[in-house]
Design a protein around this motif. Structure first.
Motif, short mmCIF file in Angstrom:
data_model
loop_
_atom_site.label_atom_id
_atom_site.label_comp_id
_atom_site.label_asym_id
_atom_site.label_seq_id
_atom_site.Cartn_x
_atom_site.Cartn_y
_atom_site.Cartn_z
N GLY A 119 0.85 -1.19 0.00
CA GLY A 119 0.00 0.00 0.00
C GLY A 119 0.89 1.23 0.00
O GLY A 119 2.07 1.16 0.29
N GLY A 120 0.33 2.34 -0.35
CA GLY A 120 1.15 3.55 -0.45
C GLY A 120 1.90 3.57 -1.77
O GLY A 120 1.48 2.98 -2.76
N LYS A 121 3.05 4.23 -1.76
CA LYS A 121 3.81 4.39 -3.00
C LYS A 121 5.30 4.41 -2.71
O LYS A 121 5.74 4.64 -1.59
CB LYS A 121 3.41 5.67 -3.71
CG LYS A 121 3.83 6.92 -2.96
CD LYS A 121 3.44 8.17 -3.72
CE LYS A 121 3.62 9.41 -2.88
NZ LYS A 121 2.86 9.45 -1.63
N VAL A 122 6.06 4.20 -3.78
CA VAL A 122 7.51 4.32 -3.77
C VAL A 122 7.85 5.43 -4.77
O VAL A 122 7.42 5.38 -5.91
CB VAL A 122 8.21 3.01 -4.22
CG1 VAL A 122 9.71 3.19 -4.25
CG2 VAL A 122 7.80 1.85 -3.33
N VAL A 123 8.58 6.43 -4.31
CA VAL A 123 9.09 7.47 -5.20
C VAL A 123 10.59 7.26 -5.31
O VAL A 123 11.26 7.05 -4.30
CB VAL A 123 8.76 8.89 -4.69
CG1 VAL A 123 9.24 9.94 -5.68
CG2 VAL A 123 7.26 9.04 -4.45
N TRP A 124 11.11 7.27 -6.53
CA TRP A 124 12.51 6.94 -6.75
C TRP A 124 13.19 7.97 -7.64
O TRP A 124 12.53 8.68 -8.40
CB TRP A 124 12.65 5.54 -7.39
CG TRP A 124 11.89 5.40 -8.67
CD1 TRP A 124 10.60 4.96 -8.82
CD2 TRP A 124 12.37 5.74 -9.98
NE1 TRP A 124 10.26 5.00 -10.14
CE2 TRP A 124 11.32 5.48 -10.88
CE3 TRP A 124 13.56 6.23 -10.48
CZ2 TRP A 124 11.43 5.68 -12.24
CZ3 TRP A 124 13.69 6.45 -11.85
CH2 TRP A 124 12.63 6.18 -12.72
N ALA A 125 14.51 8.03 -7.48
CA ALA A 125 15.35 8.87 -8.35
C ALA A 125 16.61 8.07 -8.66
O ALA A 125 17.16 7.40 -7.79
CB ALA A 125 15.71 10.19 -7.66
N ARG A 126 17.05 8.14 -9.91
CA ARG A 126 18.21 7.37 -10.37
C ARG A 126 19.31 8.35 -10.81
O ARG A 126 19.06 9.25 -11.61
CB ARG A 126 17.80 6.47 -11.52
CG ARG A 126 18.88 5.53 -12.00
CD ARG A 126 18.27 4.49 -12.94
NE ARG A 126 19.28 3.76 -13.68
CZ ARG A 126 19.89 2.68 -13.23
NH1 ARG A 126 19.58 2.19 -12.05
NH2 ARG A 126 20.80 2.06 -13.97
N CYS A 127 20.51 8.14 -10.26
CA CYS A 127 21.65 9.00 -10.55
C CYS A 127 22.79 8.16 -11.11
O CYS A 127 23.18 7.15 -10.50
CB CYS A 127 22.14 9.69 -9.27
SG CYS A 127 20.90 10.71 -8.48
N PRO A 128 23.35 8.55 -12.26
CA PRO A 128 24.46 7.78 -12.82
C PRO A 128 25.68 7.86 -11.90
O PRO A 128 25.90 8.87 -11.23
CB PRO A 128 24.74 8.45 -14.16
CG PRO A 128 24.13 9.81 -14.07
CD PRO A 128 23.03 9.72 -13.06
N LEU A 129 26.47 6.80 -11.90
CA LEU A 129 27.69 6.79 -11.10
C LEU A 129 28.73 7.68 -11.79
O LEU A 129 28.76 7.77 -13.01
CB LEU A 129 28.23 5.37 -10.96
CG LEU A 129 27.32 4.39 -10.20
CD1 LEU A 129 27.99 3.03 -10.12
CD2 LEU A 129 26.98 4.91 -8.81
N PRO A 130 29.57 8.33 -10.98
CA PRO A 130 30.62 9.18 -11.58
C PRO A 130 31.66 8.37 -12.32
O PRO A 130 31.85 7.22 -12.11
CB PRO A 130 31.24 9.91 -10.38
CG PRO A 130 30.82 9.16 -9.17
CD PRO A 130 29.63 8.33 -9.54
#
Length: 130
Positions: A119-130
Motif C-alpha cells: 500500500g502507499g507508494k515508492v518514489v525513486w530517483a536514479r543518478c548515474p555513477l561518476p
C-alpha cells in the motif's frame, strides 16, 4: 571510486517526523562513503531530503529509505503510506516550498513513482555513477 559489479542495498525505516530527514541524509552520506561514492554525496543527500520531506508530509506511517547501487547508477527510493502520486507544483518566487520535484529532476537522471506492494507508494530517483 570502487567498482560496483553487483547490486548492493541499504534500507532504513524512519519515523514520520521532520528530524528523520536529517537522519536520512546522514545515513545516505555514510553509505555513499562506504561504497566509495563520496563525490555524489551533495546531490544524493539533497535528493534524499526532498523525497523524505515529501513522504513525511504525504503519509502518516513509517517511511522507508532504500539506496540501491548497480554497475551504472545509484537509485534512491522512499516509500510512504499515501497512495497519492507526487506532482510538481508551480512555486512562485514568494513560496517557501514547492520546488522539491524540480530539484530532483535537475539532479537525477530520471525519477518516478510506483505503487508499493504494502500500500502507499515508492518514489525513486536514479543518478548515474561518476
Amino acid at each position: 571510486m570502487r567498482q560496483h559489479d553487483a547490486r548492493e542495498e541499504f534500507r532504513w525505516d524512519l519515523f514520520p517526523v521532520p528530524s528523520s530527514v536529517g537522519l536520512g541524509r546522514d545515513l545516505a552520506e555514510v553509505h555513499l562513503n562506504k561504497w566509495g561514492l563520496a563525490a555524489m554525496a551533495d546531490d544524493v543527500t539533497l535528493i534524499v531530503s526532498e523525497l523524505l520531506t515529501n513522504a513525511i508530509a504525504a503519509g502518516h506511517g513509517m517511511v522507508t529509505m532504500r539506496l540501491l547501487i548497480d554497475p551504472e547508477a545509484l537509485t534512491i527510493e522512499v516509500t510512504d503510506s499515501s497512495p497519492s502520486r507526487p506532482r510538481r507544483k508551480r512555486a512562485t518566487a514568494n513560496d517557501i516550498g514547492g520546488r522539491g520535484l524540480q530539484i530532483i529532476e535537475f539532479l537525477a537522471e530520471s525519477w518516478g513513482d510506483r505503487p508499493s506492494p504494502a500500500g502507499g507508494k515508492v518514489v525513486w530517483a536514479r543518478c548515474p555513477l561518476p
